[in-house]
Design a protein around this motif. Structure first.
Motif, PDB file in Angstrom:
ATOM      1  N   ARG A  53       0.840  -1.203   0.000  1.00 31.68           N
ATOM      2  CA  ARG A  53       0.000   0.000   0.000  1.00 31.68           C
ATOM      3  C   ARG A  53       0.868   1.243   0.000  1.00 31.68           C
ATOM      4  O   ARG A  53       1.697   1.410   0.875  1.00 31.68           O
ATOM      5  N   SER A 137      -8.388  -6.031   3.739  1.00 31.68           N
ATOM      6  CA  SER A 137      -8.551  -7.186   2.850  1.00 31.68           C
ATOM      7  C   SER A 137      -7.170  -7.744   2.463  1.00 31.68           C
ATOM      8  O   SER A 137      -6.194  -7.010   2.347  1.00 31.68           O
ATOM      9  N   ASN A 139      -5.324  -8.600   0.018  1.00 31.92           N
ATOM     10  CA  ASN A 139      -4.889  -8.526  -1.374  1.00 31.92           C
ATOM     11  C   ASN A 139      -3.749  -7.526  -1.508  1.00 31.92           C
ATOM     12  O   ASN A 139      -3.571  -6.670  -0.646  1.00 31.92           O
ATOM     13  N   SER A 145     -10.166  -8.015  -4.265  1.00 34.32           N
ATOM     14  CA  SER A 145     -10.286  -8.564  -2.913  1.00 34.32           C
ATOM     15  C   SER A 145     -10.492 -10.075  -3.010  1.00 34.32           C
ATOM     16  O   SER A 145     -11.254 -10.552  -3.850  1.00 34.32           O
TER      17      SER A 145
HETATM   18 MG    MG Z   1      -9.415  -3.423   0.504  1.00 30.85          MG
END
Ligand code: MG
Ligand code: AMP
Length: 318
Positions: A53, A137, A139, A145
């Motif tokens: 992220r 989630s 992923n 997801s």
């Molecule tokens: Mg998410």
């Protein structure tokens, strides 16, 4: 990289992994989540790193019972208690004043924590064993997801993630997120529970919806999640600064000069450690009463991207 059967042995191993500061993916009634102890800042940093992220989002803390709720939330307004009685376990997330034990990286520096009690039996058993779990989630950033253990392994297996295989997650909608303003419920994200049901459970005719950009602080919906009270200035390590009335956020080395306060994110230059310390360090610098906070740029790779994103937003918000 492995899938564990969601039997007693598999649950025990996943819980042990989480208690040692590791991550484990697990099924919920919506999608598979990537879980870490909600009390461990380094493990929360590892979640962002594993997902790749480029920014920090506040994580939802998953609990298994009301005793665990009291370990993460400092206050539960009566309307929140009513909603919890009516809809937990289930797809309802409550935003509550957090306890200090919940690290700032979990809430992106907010004084509140988002809490949900999932209904999936595997999730419930894992959380009973391992304690409250911070989990987004499971992923990679920007990818779909996952609704099966195989999806999780395809994306996160190469990163060493263990997944508890609980079969396909029902393709549910996301949880409805409800915050409280002066005791009144405010819906921050529409989800599986419609507004009318939230209102009815609270004995109200209607509930306010705080759309993006509204006054209520809804991280993940507003551009600036949390900005320090003093303006932040991004600098290169070692650049010239004026320490008078200023605080300093260093990456590896303490600055010279008589700053009101200074913080070092990671003496060894470890970006995960730096990420884990970022929000609490900013809080302490803010509390010094500084008029300016100098913040050193960190290397723009891995978690450094998320740290830089956060610092740039803070610098831009004034
Ligand atoms: Mg998410
Ligand atoms: P999810 O995408 O289902 O993992 O949910 C994460 C989202 O929950 C974040 O992007 C925020 O929108 C919301 N959220 C998490 N913590 C908070 C909080 N303390 N206050 C308000 N919203 C929150």
């Amino acid at each position: 990289m492995k899938a564990l059967r969601a039997d007693a042995a598999g649950l025990g191993r996943a819980a042990a992994l989480i208690k040692r500061g590791g991550l484990a993916a697990f099924p919920t009634e919506t999608v598979y989540g990537l879980g870490a102890s909600a009390f461990d800042p380094a493990a929360a940093a590892a979640i962002f790193e594993t997902k790749g992220r480029p920014h920090f989002d506040p994580l939802i803390v998953h609990i298994a019972d009301l005793r665990q709720l009291r370990t993460v939330a400092a206050e539960v307004p009566p309307a929140a208690a009513r909603l919890a009685r009516r809809f937990w376990p289930g797809p309802l997330t409550l935003v509550l004043k957090k306890r200090p034990a919940v690290p700032d990286i979990v809430t992106s520096g907010l004084p509140t924590v988002a809490v949900r009690m999932p209904a999936h039996p595997v999730a419930a058993r894992l959380i009973k064993l391992a304690g409250p779990l911070a989990a987004p989630s499971a992923n990679r950033f920007g990818r779909l997801s996952p609704t099966t253990a195989a999806h999780v392994l395809r994306q996160l297996g190469p990163r060493g993630v263990t997944v508890l295989d609980g079969g396909p997650a029902s393709h549910g909608i996301e949880s409805t997120i409800v915050a409280f303003e002066r005791g009144k419920p405010v819906i921050l994200r529409r989800g599986a529970l419609p507004d009318s049901e939230i209102a009815a459970a609270c004995g109200l005719r209607r509930v306010r919806f705080a759309a993006a950009g509204a006054k209520v602080r809804a991280p993940g919906q507003l551009k600036s999640h949390y900005a320090p009270a003093a303006p932040l200035r991004l600098i290169n390590p070692g650049a010239r600064t004026d320490p008078r009335g200023a605080a300093y956020l260093a990456f590896r080395r303490k600055p010279r000069g008589e700053f009101l306060a200074s913080e070092v994110l990671s003496p060894s230059g470890d970006l995960r450690e730096a990420a884990a310390n970022l929000f609490s360090a900013l809080h302490r610098l803010e509390e010094s009463g500084a008029r300016t906070i100098y913040a050193e740029r960190v290397p723009a790779r891995g978690l450094g991207l998320a740290i830089m994103d956060r610092l740039r937003r803070a610098a831009a918000s004034r």
